[in-house]
Design a protein around this motif. Structure first.
Motif, PDB file in Angstrom:
ATOM      1  N   MET A   1       0.879  -1.147  -0.162  1.00 16.37           N
ATOM      2  CA  MET A   1      -0.167   0.000  -0.035  1.00 16.37           C
ATOM      3  C   MET A   1       0.874   1.202  -0.037  1.00 16.37           C
ATOM      4  SD  MET A   1      -2.876   0.853   2.695  1.00 16.37           S
ATOM      5  CE  MET A   1      -3.894   2.495   2.581  1.00 16.37           C
ATOM      6  N   LEU A   2       0.400   1.976  -0.746  1.00 12.08           N
ATOM      7  CA  LEU A   2       1.140   3.659  -0.831  1.00 12.08           C
ATOM      8  C   LEU A   2       0.432   4.570  -0.372  1.00 12.08           C
ATOM      9  CD1 LEU A   2       2.701   3.322  -4.667  1.00 12.08           C
ATOM     10  CD2 LEU A   2       3.819   2.776  -2.171  1.00 12.08           C
ATOM     11  N   TRP A   3       0.954   5.625   0.362  1.00 11.26           N
ATOM     12  CA  TRP A   3       0.097   6.630   0.884  1.00 11.26           C
ATOM     13  C   TRP A   3       0.883   8.172   0.205  1.00 11.26           C
ATOM     14  CZ3 TRP A   3       2.044   2.664   4.109  1.00 11.26           C
ATOM     15  CH2 TRP A   3       1.005   2.220   4.811  1.00 11.26           C
ATOM     16  N   SER A   4       0.012   8.791  -0.219  1.00 10.07           N
ATOM     17  CA  SER A   4       0.245   9.784  -0.847  1.00 10.07           C
ATOM     18  C   SER A   4       1.185  11.019   0.261  1.00 10.07           C
ATOM     19  CB  SER A   4      -1.014  11.016  -0.976  1.00 10.07           C
ATOM     20  OG  SER A   4      -0.777  12.079  -1.862  1.00 10.07           O
ATOM     21  N   TYR A   5       2.052  11.482  -0.552  1.00 11.90           N
ATOM     22  CA  TYR A   5       3.043  12.513   0.223  1.00 11.90           C
ATOM     23  C   TYR A   5       2.856  13.902  -0.178  1.00 11.90           C
ATOM     24  CZ  TYR A   5       7.340  14.687   1.896  1.00 11.90           C
ATOM     25  OH  TYR A   5       8.238  15.223   2.370  1.00 11.90           O
ATOM     26  N   VAL A   6       3.197  14.266  -1.348  1.00 10.50           N
ATOM     27  CA  VAL A   6       2.842  15.660  -1.571  1.00 10.50           C
ATOM     28  C   VAL A   6       2.748  15.732  -3.276  1.00 10.50           C
ATOM     29  CG1 VAL A   6       5.574  15.738  -2.538  1.00 10.50           C
ATOM     30  CG2 VAL A   6       4.271  17.892  -1.749  1.00 10.50           C
ATOM     31  N   GLN A   7       1.897  16.844  -3.794  1.00 11.78           N
ATOM     32  CA  GLN A   7       1.855  17.036  -5.026  1.00 11.78           C
ATOM     33  C   GLN A   7       2.286  18.347  -5.621  1.00 11.78           C
ATOM     34  OE1 GLN A   7      -2.313  16.435  -6.493  1.00 11.78           O
ATOM     35  NE2 GLN A   7      -2.161  17.944  -8.068  1.00 11.78           N
ATOM     36  N   LEU A   8       3.229  18.307  -6.702  1.00 13.67           N
ATOM     37  CA  LEU A   8       3.900  19.563  -6.931  1.00 13.67           C
ATOM     38  C   LEU A   8       2.725  20.417  -8.006  1.00 13.67           C
ATOM     39  CD1 LEU A   8       7.445  18.016  -8.059  1.00 13.67           C
ATOM     40  CD2 LEU A   8       6.639  18.841  -5.976  1.00 13.67           C
ATOM     41  N   ASP A   9       3.128  21.706  -8.021  1.00 12.84           N
ATOM     42  CA  ASP A   9       2.453  22.576  -9.204  1.00 12.84           C
ATOM     43  C   ASP A   9       1.834  21.891 -10.323  1.00 12.84           C
ATOM     44  OD1 ASP A   9       2.345  24.372  -6.949  1.00 12.84           O
ATOM     45  OD2 ASP A   9       3.893  25.622  -7.808  1.00 12.84           O
TER      46      ASP A   9
ATOM     47  N   ALA B   1       7.591   6.767 -12.371  1.00 14.58           N
ATOM     48  CA  ALA B   1       9.024   6.346 -11.889  1.00 14.58           C
ATOM     49  C   ALA B   1       9.057   5.718 -10.574  1.00 14.58           C
ATOM     50  CB  ALA B   1      10.185   7.350 -12.053  1.00 14.58           C
ATOM     51  N   GLU B   2       9.693   4.788 -10.131  1.00 16.94           N
ATOM     52  CA  GLU B   2       9.898   4.161  -8.895  1.00 16.94           C
ATOM     53  C   GLU B   2      11.141   4.099  -8.348  1.00 16.94           C
ATOM     54  OE1 GLU B   2       7.169   0.918  -8.110  1.00 16.94           O
ATOM     55  OE2 GLU B   2       6.499   0.950 -10.050  1.00 16.94           O
ATOM     56  N   CYS B   3      11.322   4.109  -6.915  1.00 14.91           N
ATOM     57  CA  CYS B   3      12.726   4.175  -6.263  1.00 14.91           C
ATOM     58  C   CYS B   3      12.562   3.380  -5.091  1.00 14.91           C
ATOM     59  CB  CYS B   3      13.725   5.261  -6.455  1.00 14.91           C
ATOM     60  SG  CYS B   3      13.096   6.639  -5.133  1.00 14.91           S
ATOM     61  N   PHE B   4      13.589   2.847  -4.475  1.00 10.36           N
ATOM     62  CA  PHE B   4      13.461   2.362  -2.951  1.00 10.36           C
ATOM     63  C   PHE B   4      14.578   3.366  -2.240  1.00 10.36           C
ATOM     64  CE2 PHE B   4      12.169  -1.389  -4.697  1.00 10.36           C
ATOM     65  CZ  PHE B   4      11.027  -1.755  -3.968  1.00 10.36           C
TER      66      PHE B   4
ATOM     67  N   GLN C   1       2.838  13.699  -8.464  1.00 10.80           N
ATOM     68  CA  GLN C   1       2.394  13.191  -7.269  1.00 10.80           C
ATOM     69  C   GLN C   1       3.594  12.252  -6.701  1.00 10.80           C
ATOM     70  OE1 GLN C   1      -1.384  11.799  -6.766  1.00 10.80           O
ATOM     71  NE2 GLN C   1      -2.330  13.750  -7.356  1.00 10.80           N
ATOM     72  N   PHE C   2       3.821  12.392  -5.316  1.00  9.84           N
ATOM     73  CA  PHE C   2       4.812  11.462  -4.817  1.00  9.84           C
ATOM     74  C   PHE C   2       3.973  10.522  -3.762  1.00  9.84           C
ATOM     75  CE2 PHE C   2       7.405  14.733  -6.384  1.00  9.84           C
ATOM     76  CZ  PHE C   2       8.721  14.374  -6.446  1.00  9.84           C
ATOM     77  N   ALA C   3       4.320   9.060  -3.769  1.00 12.07           N
ATOM     78  CA  ALA C   3       3.568   8.329  -2.644  1.00 12.07           C
ATOM     79  C   ALA C   3       4.601   7.477  -2.252  1.00 12.07           C
ATOM     80  CB  ALA C   3       2.296   7.490  -3.423  1.00 12.07           C
ATOM     81  N   TYR C   4       4.678   6.865  -0.824  1.00 14.32           N
ATOM     82  CA  TYR C   4       5.473   6.133  -0.328  1.00 14.32           C
ATOM     83  C   TYR C   4       4.925   4.873   0.373  1.00 14.32           C
ATOM     84  CZ  TYR C   4       4.043   8.436   4.014  1.00 14.32           C
ATOM     85  OH  TYR C   4       3.363   8.948   4.923  1.00 14.32           O
ATOM     86  N   SER C   5       5.686   4.002   0.501  1.00 21.07           N
ATOM     87  CA  SER C   5       5.188   2.775   1.181  1.00 21.07           C
ATOM     88  C   SER C   5       5.753   2.975   2.831  1.00 21.07           C
ATOM     89  CB  SER C   5       5.818   1.477   0.589  1.00 21.07           C
ATOM     90  OG  SER C   5       7.023   1.570   0.913  1.00 21.07           O
ATOM     91  N   GLU C   6       5.080   1.760   3.627  1.00 18.15           N
ATOM     92  CA  GLU C   6       5.593   1.803   4.911  1.00 18.15           C
ATOM     93  C   GLU C   6       7.022   1.013   4.748  1.00 18.15           C
ATOM     94  OE1 GLU C   6       3.975  -2.732   5.941  1.00 18.15           O
ATOM     95  OE2 GLU C   6       2.774  -0.947   6.264  1.00 18.15           O
ATOM     96  N   THR C   7       7.834   1.294   5.903  1.00 17.80           N
ATOM     97  CA  THR C   7       9.136   0.498   5.928  1.00 17.80           C
ATOM     98  C   THR C   7       8.981  -0.678   5.636  1.00 17.80           C
ATOM     99  OG1 THR C   7       9.972   2.421   7.311  1.00 17.80           O
ATOM    100  CG2 THR C   7      11.256   0.349   7.235  1.00 17.80           C
ATOM    101  N   ARG C   8       9.750  -1.383   4.502  1.00 16.07           N
ATOM    102  CA  ARG C   8       9.819  -2.941   4.420  1.00 16.07           C
ATOM    103  C   ARG C   8      10.731  -3.610   5.363  1.00 16.07           C
ATOM    104  NH1 ARG C   8       9.470  -4.121  -1.581  1.00 16.07           N
ATOM    105  NH2 ARG C   8      11.819  -4.610  -0.960  1.00 16.07           N
TER     106      ARG C   8
END
Length: 67
Positions: A1-9, A40-43, A13-20
């Motif tokens: 599950m991902l949670w919304s973090y921030v939306q730029l102008d 795009a995705e990253c860890f 949009q950026f979303a993040y997961s819980e710590t794995r």
């Protein structure tokens, strides 16, 4: 599950997961474009991008600095 973090102008949009279990956090970035999204995705903490579609190298550099 991902949670919304921030939306730029520009709608990015950026979303993040819980710590794995391995101590990393998954970050997903989406930007609306005609007929879909750039993605795009990253860890974290390594910030190695994968599943990149539509973002340029310069844009990925900005995303890396942002996260």
């Amino acid at each position: 599950m991902l949670w919304s973090y921030v939306q730029l102008d520009d709608g990015t949009q950026f979303a993040y997961s819980e710590t794995r279990d391995d101590g990393t956090v998954r970050v997903a970035v989406e930007r609306p474009v005609d007929f879909g999204f750039d993605h795009a995705e990253c860890f974290l903490p390594a910030v190695k991008w994968f599943n990149v579609e539509g973002f340029s190298t310069d844009e990925l550099d900005f995303l890396t600095e942002f996260v």
